[in-house]
Design a protein around this motif. Structure first.
Motif, PDB file in Angstrom:
ATOM      1  N   MET A  23      43.726  46.782  46.709  1.00 17.73           N
ATOM      2  CA  MET A  23      42.711  47.560  47.400  1.00 17.73           C
ATOM      3  C   MET A  23      43.367  48.829  47.935  1.00 17.73           C
ATOM      4  SD  MET A  23      41.212  44.339  49.569  1.00 17.73           S
ATOM      5  CE  MET A  23      39.966  45.315  50.397  1.00 17.73           C
ATOM      6  N   GLU A  71      36.647  41.303  47.815  1.00 19.78           N
ATOM      7  CA  GLU A  71      35.292  41.781  48.093  1.00 19.78           C
ATOM      8  C   GLU A  71      34.901  41.524  49.537  1.00 19.78           C
ATOM      9  OE1 GLU A  71      32.713  39.992  45.269  1.00 19.78           O
ATOM     10  OE2 GLU A  71      33.622  40.995  43.534  1.00 19.78           O
ATOM     11  N   ALA A  72      35.210  40.343  50.033  1.00 17.05           N
ATOM     12  CA  ALA A  72      34.898  40.022  51.419  1.00 17.05           C
ATOM     13  C   ALA A  72      35.745  40.857  52.373  1.00 17.05           C
ATOM     14  CB  ALA A  72      35.131  38.530  51.670  1.00 17.05           C
ATOM     15  N   ALA A 127      37.006  43.818  51.873  1.00 17.34           N
ATOM     16  CA  ALA A 127      36.590  45.217  51.877  1.00 17.34           C
ATOM     17  C   ALA A 127      35.525  45.461  52.939  1.00 17.34           C
ATOM     18  CB  ALA A 127      36.074  45.616  50.496  1.00 17.34           C
ATOM     19  N   GLN A 128      34.554  44.570  53.028  1.00 21.89           N
ATOM     20  CA  GLN A 128      33.495  44.720  54.026  1.00 21.89           C
ATOM     21  C   GLN A 128      34.045  44.576  55.439  1.00 21.89           C
ATOM     22  OE1 GLN A 128      29.928  42.408  53.101  1.00 21.89           O
ATOM     23  NE2 GLN A 128      30.585  42.241  50.980  1.00 21.89           N
ATOM     24  N   ILE A 183      39.102  49.264  44.334  1.00 24.29           N
ATOM     25  CA  ILE A 183      39.644  47.948  44.000  1.00 24.29           C
ATOM     26  C   ILE A 183      40.007  47.902  42.517  1.00 24.29           C
ATOM     27  CG2 ILE A 183      39.136  45.474  43.839  1.00 24.29           C
ATOM     28  CD1 ILE A 183      37.296  45.762  46.226  1.00 24.29           C
ATOM     29  N   ALA A 207      39.835  38.448  43.478  1.00 22.39           N
ATOM     30  CA  ALA A 207      38.607  39.232  43.488  1.00 22.39           C
ATOM     31  C   ALA A 207      37.648  38.774  44.580  1.00 22.39           C
ATOM     32  CB  ALA A 207      37.936  39.140  42.115  1.00 22.39           C
ATOM     33  N   LYS A 208      37.498  37.472  44.736  1.00 20.11           N
ATOM     34  CA  LYS A 208      36.561  36.948  45.732  1.00 20.11           C
ATOM     35  C   LYS A 208      36.970  37.347  47.147  1.00 20.11           C
ATOM     36  CE  LYS A 208      34.364  32.638  47.258  1.00 20.11           C
ATOM     37  NZ  LYS A 208      34.274  31.177  47.046  1.00 20.11           N
TER      38      LYS A 208
END
Length: 244
Positions: free
Chosen positions: A129, A199-200, A202-203, A228, A195-196
């Motif tokens: 990231m 994504e979490a 990043a938020q 990403i 990946a999972k």
């Protein structure tokens, strides 16, 4: 060099992170380097060896200590030759430059050199990231360099704190944080939950960054953009570019 014998003293062992080093050959020394680094060293050595006369040698290289930690070392020495002109012996000394080479002076985080080293060690499926601060330049131009530096320090602390609190269950290693060039940070997430989790994360990280900051008596705000990229055989430099 002809016999591949290696002689080191106790200070060499301490600097390289091998206090109980028992190796006696150059090949064993190359084995303590990351594979790409060993190949680069071989190329440089071949280039030095192709020249005539005594050759002053200076090179920066990476070594993996007994504990697995990476160290940046500067080697300075002389490549001596036999009467026939063939490389005969390399004599020199080493200096540990890890602190200045691999860590950011402002935030004390690992820097881009260290991040590239981490990427070199990962397996396919890991996620990088790349975080950029949207208002850093505005803050620096409006309120001065000191305010811009303070903003980077505060964001570094927030990111480090947040990542340290991530539930490690199911992760082989926690996410790794580095300070990149300018207003950017990098977070490396292992392939087990790549990946999972990314994504979490990043938020979560965007929300943390967007909270107001108190800097030199001013209430300031910033936001972030996050790129990403998933590791799939790229070079470390290419993965960093893919995330940017």
């Amino acid at each position: 060099l002809v016999t591949d014998e290696l002689y080191v003293n106790d200070r060499w062992k301490k600097i390289t992170g091998w206090p109980e080093w028992a190796g006696t050959t150059g090949q064993e020394w190359l084995g303590a380097m990351p594979s790409r680094e060993a190949e680069r060293w071989r190329r440089n050595f071949a280039r030095w060896s192709s020249k005539a006369g005594a050759e002053r040698v200076e090179d920066e290289l990476r070594l993996l200590g007994e504990d697995g930690a990476c160290r940046w070392i500067v080697l300075k020495g002389t490549l001596e030759r036999s009467a026939e002109g063939r490389p005969h012996r390399l004599v020199g000394s080493i200096v540990d430059t890890t602190l200045s080479k691999a860590y950011d002076a402002l935030t004390a985080l690992a820097n881009q050199h260290m991040l590239l080293h981490w990427i070199e060690q990962i397996e396919p499926g890991a996620v990088l990231m790349r975080i950029g601060l949207d208002r850093y330049k505005i803050v620096q131009d409006s309120f001065g360099v000191a305010s811009g530096a303070k903003l980077l320090e505060e964001i570094a602390v927030r990111l480090e704190t947040t990542l340290s609190e991530i539930d490690p269950e199911g992760c082989q290693r926690p996410p790794q944080l580095a300070k990149l060039e300018g207003d950017q940070f990098g977070v490396l997430v292992g392939p087990d939950r790549g990946a999972k989790l990314a994504e979490a994360l990043a938020q979560i990280l965007v929300a943390v960054i967007e909270k107001p900051l108190e800097i030199q008596g001013r209430r300031l705000f910033t936001s972030a953009n996050i790129g990403i990229a998933i590791a799939n055989g790229q070079t470390p430099e290419q993965l960093l570019q893919d995330a940017g």
